[in-house]
Scaffold this motif. Structure first.
Motif, PDB file in Angstrom:
ATOM      1  N   THR A  91       0.815  -1.213   0.000  1.00  0.00           N
ATOM      2  CA  THR A  91       0.000   0.000   0.000  1.00  0.00           C
ATOM      3  C   THR A  91       0.850   1.265   0.000  1.00  0.00           C
ATOM      4  OG1 THR A  91      -1.746  -1.171   1.206  1.00  0.00           O
ATOM      5  CG2 THR A  91      -1.849   1.240   1.184  1.00  0.00           C
ATOM      6  N   ILE A  92       1.931   1.284   0.795  1.00  0.00           N
ATOM      7  CA  ILE A  92       2.770   2.493   0.877  1.00  0.00           C
ATOM      8  C   ILE A  92       3.962   2.426  -0.078  1.00  0.00           C
ATOM      9  CG2 ILE A  92       2.088   2.862   3.266  1.00  0.00           C
ATOM     10  CD1 ILE A  92       4.769   1.787   4.172  1.00  0.00           C
ATOM     11  N   HIS A  93       4.019   1.368  -0.888  1.00  0.00           N
ATOM     12  CA  HIS A  93       5.042   1.224  -1.938  1.00  0.00           C
ATOM     13  C   HIS A  93       6.469   1.236  -1.358  1.00  0.00           C
ATOM     14  CE1 HIS A  93       1.709   1.886  -4.636  1.00  0.00           C
ATOM     15  NE2 HIS A  93       1.466   3.058  -4.075  1.00  0.00           N
ATOM     16  N   ARG A  94       6.721   0.311  -0.444  1.00  0.00           N
ATOM     17  CA  ARG A  94       8.045   0.151   0.148  1.00  0.00           C
ATOM     18  C   ARG A  94       8.567  -1.257  -0.126  1.00  0.00           C
ATOM     19  NH1 ARG A  94       6.856   4.824   0.722  1.00  0.00           N
ATOM     20  NH2 ARG A  94       7.503   6.236   2.403  1.00  0.00           N
ATOM     21  N   GLU A  95       9.885  -1.390  -0.082  1.00  0.00           N
ATOM     22  CA  GLU A  95      10.527  -2.679  -0.310  1.00  0.00           C
ATOM     23  C   GLU A  95      10.935  -3.298   1.016  1.00  0.00           C
ATOM     24  OE1 GLU A  95      12.785  -1.509  -4.504  1.00  0.00           O
ATOM     25  OE2 GLU A  95      13.806  -1.253  -2.580  1.00  0.00           O
ATOM     26  N   TYR A  96      11.002  -4.629   1.046  1.00  0.00           N
ATOM     27  CA  TYR A  96      11.526  -5.329   2.205  1.00  0.00           C
ATOM     28  C   TYR A  96      13.009  -5.619   1.974  1.00  0.00           C
ATOM     29  CZ  TYR A  96       7.158  -5.982   4.700  1.00  0.00           C
ATOM     30  OH  TYR A  96       6.006  -5.759   5.421  1.00  0.00           O
ATOM     31  N   ALA A  97      13.813  -5.423   3.051  1.00  0.00           N
ATOM     32  CA  ALA A  97      15.254  -5.651   2.944  1.00  0.00           C
ATOM     33  C   ALA A  97      15.657  -6.985   3.574  1.00  0.00           C
ATOM     34  CB  ALA A  97      16.015  -4.506   3.608  1.00  0.00           C
ATOM     35  N   PHE A  98      15.272  -7.191   4.848  1.00  0.00           N
ATOM     36  CA  PHE A  98      15.646  -8.418   5.560  1.00  0.00           C
ATOM     37  C   PHE A  98      14.512  -8.850   6.478  1.00  0.00           C
ATOM     38  CE2 PHE A  98      19.589  -6.154   4.654  1.00  0.00           C
ATOM     39  CZ  PHE A  98      20.366  -7.153   4.078  1.00  0.00           C
TER      40      PHE A  98
END
Length: 440
Positions: A393-400
């Motif tokens: 929804t907030i257009h963020r990526e997951y890193a770990f």
């Protein structure tokens, strides 16, 4: 011409009886409402009935019928050459009734029986049946329209019901934290990717759901991602108290220094929790990494100038997402870094918080401009549907993904497939574990 009377419960009932008993040549000349029965001849409780007078033409032999048709055709040609017009209504179009094409001799006979006869109206361009058939002089030719019109209910398209397996998955995703709107949007998209055979098997529906959820997840697990050539990477780990920032930083420091051979140094700006400072210093000493506890921007700047590492990991104080003023103060520490440094913020978020709390935290720290999320405590979580929805929804990526307290092993690179599977099959969270890093 023979005449008979027919009774029925209403006019249409009488017309139907006339059609069935006497055929299409029969015509109505008169109709009326009568009463039957009644209490002691008073008419009380009497029932109303409809009665019609029907005219039945006498049957003719074949020769007579042919001669009659020829005669009628000549009369019709004459009528076409010299039409007799009558205006029904100034606001309506001229219409041609069925009487206009009835044989002339037949119309003369009918006129002698009843003076209340529908006028003949002719339009040379087109024939349009009257909107409402006249009750007096009603012809059977107009009656079929009553019965041939299709039912309105048949014209309403039937909305197909959704498969029970799709409803089952939708209800489960909502119960596990996804919002109703997001769930329905996803299920609608999923339905378009399934055949009639696929939707009949719940296992197939779940497998396809995993594939589609993967398309909604973005990951980037390279800490140097986006760093211009020749610049040092500086990462601030931001987030609320208790999210697991300190332990996670120690895991990443081990990954990049011990297993990837990078020059890493650790910093902390958390002057509120002495235990946090001691904890991070303990990990730094164990791995032989530089460690700096900066009380203010000036101290931090002095340490940065002397630092020769290529990756700086900064632990920050945890603030409540409701304290926006303290969150904004974190930007002051950016002044300690120069042109050779490339700064990035990563939000550390616990997967055990409620969907509403996670959303509030994500929006509260948005002022710092983070692009990636590090999700912690997956080993303690029950469901991850709301976390997937939040990032999408907030257009963020997951890193770990942090999956335990063991340093340095309980951390995983963010994986689309792993997160999607944990959403659809939450039982996978019980056996989730870290992995040993391969040295590259």
């Amino acid at each position: 011409m023979d005449f008979v009377k027919i009774r029925g419960k209403d006019l249409q009932d009488c017309i139907m009886q006339m059609k069935m008993k006497h055929g299409p040549e029969a015509h109505i000349y008169e109709h009326r409402v009568i009463t039957e029965g009644g209490l002691f001849g008073t008419g009380l409780l009497a029932s109303k009935m409809y009665e019609i007078d029907v005219g039945i033409p006498e049957k003719q032999n074949s020769k007579d019928r042919i001669e009659k048709k020829l005669k009628d055709l000549k009369e019709l040609i004459k009528q076409k050459q010299k039409p007799e017009l009558a205006i029904i209504n100034e606001d309506k179009r001229y219409v041609r009734t069925m009487e206009a094409v009835r044989p002339y001799s037949e119309r003369r006979r009918r006129a002698s029986v009843s003076e209340r006869y529908e006028p003949i109206v002719i339009d040379e361009e087109e024939m349009i049946p009257p909107s409402k058939p006249s009750q007096v002089g009603l012809s059977l030719a107009n009656v079929p329209e009553i019965y041939e019109k299709p039912s309105i209910l048949k014209e309403i398209p039937q909305i197909p019901k959704r498969s029970p397996n799709l409803d089952k998955l939708a209800m489960r995703l909502q119960a596990e934290g996804m919002s109703e709107s997001y769930t329905q949007d996803f299920i609608q998209s999923l339905e378009g990717h399934l055949s009639s055979v696929d939707v009949s098997r719940y296992a197939t529906v779940c497998e396809k759901a995993v594939n589609l959820l993967e398309d909604r997840i973005q990951v980037d697990f390279d800490l140097f991602s986006g760093t211009p050539r020749g610049k040092r990477k500086v990462i601030f780990f931001i987030g609320p108290t208790g999210a697991g920032k300190t332990t996670t930083i120690a895991k990443l420091a081990a990954k990049y220094s011990l297993h990837m051979g990078k020059k890493v140094s650790l910093y902390t700006t958390d002057n509120y929790r002495i235990a946090a400072i001691d904890q991070l210093k303990f990990y730094a000493d164990a791995m032989g990494l530089p460690f700096y506890a900066a009380k203010d921007v000036r101290k931090l700047k002095e340490a940065v100038i002397r630092d020769g590492s290529e990756l700086i990991l900064v632990d920050t104080a945890g603030y409540s997402h409701k304290n926006l003023e303290n969150i904004a103060k974190l930007k002051d520490f950016y002044q300690a870094f120069g042109e050779k440094d490339y700064i990035e913020n990563i939000l550390v978020l616990s997967s055990t918080v409620s969907p509403s709390n996670a959303k509030s935290v994500a929006y509260a720290y948005d002022s710092l401009g983070y692009k990636r999320i590090l999700l912690t405590k997956l080993d303690e979580a029950e469901f991850l549907g709301s976390m997937l929805e939040l990032a999408d929804t907030i257009h963020r990526e997951y890193a770990f993904f942090s999956v335990g307290q063991d340093v340095p092993f309980d951390i995983l690179n963010a994986s689309k497939k792993l997160l999607a599977e944990c959403v659809v099959y939450p039982e996978k969270l019980k056996g989730i574990a870290g992995e040993v890093f391969d040295k590259t």
